[in-house]
Scaffold this active site. Sequence first.
Site, mmCIF file in Angstrom:
data_model
loop_
_atom_site.group_PDB
_atom_site.id
_atom_site.type_symbol
_atom_site.label_atom_id
_atom_site.label_comp_id
_atom_site.label_asym_id
_atom_site.label_seq_id
_atom_site.Cartn_x
_atom_site.Cartn_y
_atom_site.Cartn_z
ATOM 1 N N HIS A 243 82.173 -109.396 -51.536
ATOM 2 C CA HIS A 243 81.552 -109.728 -51.985
ATOM 3 C C HIS A 243 80.716 -110.913 -50.817
ATOM 4 O O HIS A 243 79.944 -109.668 -50.133
ATOM 5 C CB HIS A 243 81.572 -110.556 -53.019
ATOM 6 C CG HIS A 243 81.563 -110.679 -54.207
ATOM 7 N ND1 HIS A 243 80.980 -109.601 -55.433
ATOM 8 C CD2 HIS A 243 83.463 -110.680 -54.837
ATOM 9 C CE1 HIS A 243 81.422 -109.199 -56.093
ATOM 10 N NE2 HIS A 243 82.545 -110.416 -56.701
HETATM 11 C C1 BDR Z 1 80.878 -115.087 -55.375
HETATM 12 O O1 BDR Z 1 80.350 -115.522 -56.414
HETATM 13 C C2 BDR Z 1 82.073 -116.618 -55.971
HETATM 14 O O2 BDR Z 1 83.265 -116.883 -56.969
HETATM 15 C C3 BDR Z 1 82.353 -115.544 -54.766
HETATM 16 O O3 BDR Z 1 82.755 -116.079 -53.956
HETATM 17 C C4 BDR Z 1 81.405 -114.489 -54.575
HETATM 18 O O4 BDR Z 1 80.253 -115.110 -53.177
HETATM 19 C C5 BDR Z 1 80.739 -113.454 -55.813
HETATM 20 O O5 BDR Z 1 79.915 -113.222 -57.527
#
Ligand code: BDR
Length: 312
Positions: A243
């Site tokens: 992500h």
């Molecule tokens: C996002 O949520 C967080 O848990 C991760 O770091 C990322 O930024 C993904 O949905």
Amino acid sequence: MDGDYVYYVDCDPGIDDALALLYLLQTGVEVVSIGVVQGNVEVAVGAENTARFLALAGRTDIPISLGGHHPMIGEFWGGAAVIHGVDGFGGVELARSEAVFDDLSSSDRLVDLAHRYGTRLRIIALGPLTNIAAAITREPSLPHLVGNITIMGGAYQAAGNVTPHAEANIYADPYAAEHVFSVPWRDLLLVPLDITTQHMFSTADNQRLAASTDPLTQRVAEMVEFYLNACRPKYGGGECPLHDPLAVALAIDAVKLTDVRPCRLSVITGDTPDLGRTVVSMLDEDGAESRTRIALAGEPDLAPLLLNSIGC
Ligand code: BDR
Ligand code: CA
């Protein structure tokens, strides 16, 4: 070309935040400040994680500021311990740092940087949008002062990762996200789950990280092992989504968009099971003054690129 830009990173470390920072620092771009926000962990824990990370990276020259402890409305949502561990780093303990935090809060620092650098400043938001919303409240012209903002968050046609439709960064502060999306930015790119789940990191990729001789890279590989196990129920064996690293790769133009669309963004708020759902209205044409886009596909595949750039 990238020498012209400077970067403010807002984050909630967080295992994929750590991988994103590792990648970003290795590219050699100029990071002028890192802000920390509540999200995967409480802001104080995230700030400590960031300080320890930068100390091991040998980058105590980068100032760290503390941002919002709570979302714009309501209380801290409790974090994402299942995915990142209660400490945010999957139980991987880094050595303490003597770093002194910035005197300014993250939102005040961001306003200061926007005035100082103008369109040279690029914002990369890897956590809930609490700090960015607070900065806009303080300086309403901020969205037009800075060059662009790249936001990891939201889900368009993909399922959410907190509720059936809500993604974690938007869910953890939906009112801040709605505020950020409601103002006209010079250039805003949303990087939702639809594209981040196309860029996966495998157990084999992580073995390459773990084989590094660099102590920080080795520690990050230990964190990613936790993350890979946590992702098992959702993504099957041996893969986890990149992500936050993908948002970084798009912000620095290392991954090029092959499907990107102009849109209008909003967030569902209020007392509803749909709280935190990102609503994307596609537009036919880009507006002349404001440019808001959603990233839906990009090349090349990030994992090999990331590994190569950090020398693994
Ligand atoms: C996002 O949520 C967080 O848990 C991760 O770091 C990322 O930024 C993904 O949905
Ligand atoms: Ca994050």
